[in-house]
Design an enzyme around this catalytic site. Structure first.
Site, PDB file in Angstrom:
ATOM      1  N   ASN A 215       0.824  -1.214   0.000  1.00 61.48           N
ATOM      2  CA  ASN A 215       0.000   0.000   0.000  1.00 61.48           C
ATOM      3  C   ASN A 215       0.851   1.253   0.000  1.00 61.48           C
ATOM      4  OD1 ASN A 215      -2.483  -1.111  -0.230  1.00 61.48           O
ATOM      5  ND2 ASN A 215      -3.225  -0.464   1.778  1.00 61.48           N
ATOM      6  N   PHE A 256      -1.690   3.112 -11.526  1.00 59.03           N
ATOM      7  CA  PHE A 256      -1.442   4.027 -10.396  1.00 59.03           C
ATOM      8  C   PHE A 256      -0.463   5.128 -10.768  1.00 59.03           C
ATOM      9  CE2 PHE A 256      -3.647   2.411  -6.561  1.00 59.03           C
ATOM     10  CZ  PHE A 256      -4.431   1.499  -7.246  1.00 59.03           C
ATOM     11  N   HIS A 258      -1.946   7.874 -12.430  1.00 57.09           N
ATOM     12  CA  HIS A 258      -2.873   8.941 -12.827  1.00 57.09           C
ATOM     13  C   HIS A 258      -2.742  10.086 -11.824  1.00 57.09           C
ATOM     14  CE1 HIS A 258      -4.621   6.256 -15.725  1.00 57.09           C
ATOM     15  NE2 HIS A 258      -4.853   5.360 -14.792  1.00 57.09           N
ATOM     16  N   CYS A 267      -7.521   3.372   3.409  1.00 51.29           N
ATOM     17  CA  CYS A 267      -6.314   2.537   3.515  1.00 51.29           C
ATOM     18  C   CYS A 267      -5.014   3.297   3.353  1.00 51.29           C
ATOM     19  CB  CYS A 267      -6.401   1.405   2.505  1.00 51.29           C
ATOM     20  SG  CYS A 267      -7.766   0.321   2.868  1.00 51.29           S
ATOM     21  N   ARG A 335     -13.869   8.783   3.252  1.00 51.13           N
ATOM     22  CA  ARG A 335     -12.779   8.878   4.244  1.00 51.13           C
ATOM     23  C   ARG A 335     -11.517   9.461   3.601  1.00 51.13           C
ATOM     24  NH1 ARG A 335     -13.319   2.913   6.839  1.00 51.13           N
ATOM     25  NH2 ARG A 335     -14.189   2.529   4.757  1.00 51.13           N
TER      26      ARG A 335
HETATM   27  C1  UDX Z   1      -6.197   0.537  -1.857  1.00 56.27           C
HETATM   28  C2  UDX Z   1      -5.329  -0.520  -2.532  1.00 56.27           C
HETATM   29  O1  UDX Z   1      -5.389  -0.346  -3.949  1.00 56.27           O
HETATM   30  C3  UDX Z   1      -5.829  -1.923  -2.168  1.00 56.27           C
HETATM   31  O2  UDX Z   1      -4.971  -2.899  -2.733  1.00 56.27           O
HETATM   32  C4  UDX Z   1      -5.831  -2.052  -0.647  1.00 56.27           C
HETATM   33  O3  UDX Z   1      -6.312  -3.323  -0.247  1.00 56.27           O
HETATM   34  C5  UDX Z   1      -6.702  -0.978  -0.029  1.00 56.27           C
HETATM   35  O4  UDX Z   1      -6.241   0.323  -0.422  1.00 56.27           O
HETATM   36  P1  UDX Z   1      -8.514   1.689  -2.240  1.00 56.27           P
HETATM   37  O5  UDX Z   1      -8.029   2.618  -1.184  1.00 56.27           O
HETATM   38  O6  UDX Z   1      -9.869   1.114  -2.134  1.00 56.27           O
HETATM   39  O7  UDX Z   1      -7.485   0.423  -2.376  1.00 56.27           O
HETATM   40  O8  UDX Z   1      -8.504   2.474  -3.626  1.00 56.27           O
HETATM   41  P2  UDX Z   1      -7.435   2.716  -4.779  1.00 56.27           P
HETATM   42  O9  UDX Z   1      -8.098   2.410  -6.053  1.00 56.27           O
HETATM   43  O10 UDX Z   1      -6.158   2.086  -4.470  1.00 56.27           O
HETATM   44  O11 UDX Z   1      -7.236   4.328  -4.717  1.00 56.27           O
HETATM   45  C6  UDX Z   1      -6.679   4.879  -3.553  1.00 56.27           C
HETATM   46  C7  UDX Z   1      -6.555   6.377  -3.766  1.00 56.27           C
HETATM   47  O12 UDX Z   1      -5.547   6.661  -4.735  1.00 56.27           O
HETATM   48  C8  UDX Z   1      -7.835   7.052  -4.279  1.00 56.27           C
HETATM   49  O13 UDX Z   1      -7.986   8.297  -3.626  1.00 56.27           O
HETATM   50  C9  UDX Z   1      -7.557   7.270  -5.754  1.00 56.27           C
HETATM   51  O14 UDX Z   1      -8.246   8.405  -6.271  1.00 56.27           O
HETATM   52  C10 UDX Z   1      -6.061   7.518  -5.741  1.00 56.27           C
HETATM   53  N1  UDX Z   1      -5.404   7.179  -7.003  1.00 56.27           N
HETATM   54  C11 UDX Z   1      -5.375   5.875  -7.398  1.00 56.27           C
HETATM   55  C12 UDX Z   1      -4.785   8.187  -7.729  1.00 56.27           C
HETATM   56  O15 UDX Z   1      -4.826   9.356  -7.354  1.00 56.27           O
HETATM   57  N2  UDX Z   1      -4.131   7.861  -8.873  1.00 56.27           N
HETATM   58  C13 UDX Z   1      -4.081   6.568  -9.327  1.00 56.27           C
HETATM   59  O16 UDX Z   1      -3.490   6.337 -10.387  1.00 56.27           O
HETATM   60  C14 UDX Z   1      -4.728   5.551  -8.580  1.00 56.27           C
END
Ligand code: UDX
Length: 454
Positions: A215, A256, A258, A267, A335
């Site tokens: 993470n 990841f 973006h 998380c 959150r």
């Molecule tokens: C994350 C992990 O991906 C997952 O493996 C773990 O079990 C829990 O935490 P989650 O928090 O549900 O999952 O969402 P995720 O899709 O990872 O996005 C997390 C944050 O990063 C979001 O705020 C999203 O907008 C941001 N994000 C994600 C970006 O800003 N750019 C990206 O390219 C990807």
């Protein structure tokens, strides 16, 4: 197999339902009777695409049930999953980063008192390194005669894609030194195993650290591209093109990368903080992760100023429309969402906010006040001085731009998720501000054409 799941929150409910889909007989336990009664009626307390149908299917098949009685949950269970919350501890009010394990330890004590046969107790919640050992100690002390093993089995579920991520994981991580527990976990995950999903057996501490490291690395990757986006804005480069070409390198990967307003959710913010604290406590400071935490928090704050600048520097008395408040699409979860930082900052600067989100308005309204909420994304554009795209819901990807332009007082669009194409925006007369990409400013031309018509 017979499975007990303690905790029917986001992780417990998805995991329990998916194990039932594998054909296991699952009982989910929660101390919250209201939640259990809702679940028994098929009313799912969280928004997760596909979960409501999957729960209904498993309940109908008689493989999934809900209870507040630990005896019922553990009755004949081969494995019991601890999937309770591990919120950041609030010593003296502030979050100090350490995960609060009181619910985990209470679950361990409750399980210990109800073990009737050899049982594998599995820590599914994200827990600090060493927790599995501590759970083992608690169970041993509580019930010296119990026949059990403890193992760590972290989840890698993304909100909004949790069922898919459970059914098609890149890997299953199991932390245990017991061959008997290994055998049981292999049997449990056999439906994935036959799909060639690798199951990685490691020591418990290693398993727990894999979760935090994964993470934290993803949060770092996002923060990296966010800072590159700032540099793109200074150099006229395009961060989407930078990310695309970077991602073609197999060692980097395209996911990841973006750029956006900063990460949020339940998380990344919690896990990066906990990992940084663990590093500090054990004398192995995670300085990069510490930086990521700082930079991300600062970035969310900076987004409000970016909107104010796009509006000319003073938004006193203006109305700003916000599309999306959830921390990401396909969830109602707010959150640590950037919206919860940006909205109050814009209000502080004198603006009135009108906002829409397909799922998260009810949740967001618990955290921000004096916002006009609307179910219609186009109502958010009516007579506003600026429109902000905060969350990249699919519903916002093909808005009728000419209709929006006519509806707005001034056609200023701040797209914090880069969902619109720069070329396309050139033809619609907006001042279009996005992340890590050149400004498209047709505001003067657009306003003068309105004056000439007037
Ligand atoms: C994350 C992990 O991906 C997952 O493996 C773990 O079990 C829990 O935490 P989650 O928090 O549900 O999952 O969402 P995720 O899709 O990872 O996005 C997390 C944050 O990063 C979001 O705020 C999203 O907008 C941001 N994000 C994600 C970006 O800003 N750019 C990206 O390219 C990807």
């Amino acid at each position: 197999m017979r499975i007990g799941v303690v905790g029917t929150g986001y992780v417990g409910l998805v995991s329990g339902t998916c194990f039932a889909e594998f054909g296991d007989d699952v009982t989910c336990l929660d101390t919250d009777i209201t939640k259990i009664e809702r679940l028994r009626k098929g009313d799912i307390p969280i928004y997760e695409p596909g979960l409501e149908d999957l729960v209904a299917k498993q309940v109908k098949a008689g493989r999934l049930s809900f209870t507040t009685d630990i005896k019922e949950a553990l009755d004949g269970a081969d494995a019991v999953f601890i999937a309770v919350g591990t919120p950041p501890k609030k010593d003296g009010g502030a979050e100090d980063g350490h995960a609060d394990l009181k619910y985990v330890y209470q679950a361990a004590r409750d399980i210990a008192q109800n073990i009737k046969k050899y049982t594998v107790i599995v820590t599914k919640s994200t827990v600090p390194v060493g927790t599995a050992r501590e759970v083992e100690k608690i169970i041993r002390e509580t019930n010296p005669d119990a026949e059990f093993d403890v193992c760590s089995n972290p989840e890698f579920l993304r909100e909004g894609a949790a069922i898919n991520d459970f059914m098609h994981p890149d890997r299953v991580v199991v932390g245990t030194e017991s061959p008997r527990a290994q055998k049981l976990m292999k049997r449990l995950y056999r439906p994935l195993y036959i799909n060639q999903t690798p199951i990685v057996f490691v020591a418990p501490e290693t398993s727990e650290l894999i979760k935090y490291a994964s993470n934290a690395f993803l949060a770092t990757k996002i923060t990296f591209i966010n800072e590159i986006a700032d540099l793109c804005e200074k150099t006229g480069a395009n961060v989407q093109d930078v990310a695309r070409a970077m991602g073609m390198d197999g060692r980097i990967g395209s996911k990841f990368l973006h750029a956006g307003p900063g990460y949020g959710g339940s998380c990344f913010p919690k896990d990066t903080l906990a990992l940084a604290q663990t590093g500090q406590k054990l004398g192995a400071p995670q300085t990069i992760v510490e930086q990521v935490v700082q930079v991300n928090a600062q970035r969310q704050k900076e987004m409000a100023q970016r909107i104010i600048d796009a509006c000319g520097g003073d938004i006193t008395g203006q109305t700003i429309g916000i599309l999306g408040v959830a921390f990401k699409p396909n969830t109602d979860d707010v959150r640590d969402a950037p919206s919860l930082v940006v909205i109050p900052a814009l209000q502080e600067a004198g603006a009135h906010i009108i906002a829409h989100d397909p799922e998260a308005m009810e949740e967001a309204a618990k955290h921000v006040s004096n916002v006009t909420w609307t179910d219609d994304p186009y109502a958010v554009t009516l007579d506003v001085d600026c429109l902000v795209i905060m969350t990249e819901w699919n519903e916002f990807r093909a808005l009728q731009l000419d209709r929006i332009k006519k509806s707005m007082k001034t056609p200023i669009l701040v797209d914090l998720r880069n969902i619109y194409n720069l070329e396309e925006m050139k033809d619609h007369g907006f001042r279009y501000v996005s992340i890590g990409r050149p400004l498209i400013d047709n505001l003067k031309a657009s306003l003068s054409s309105v004056e000439s018509v007037a």
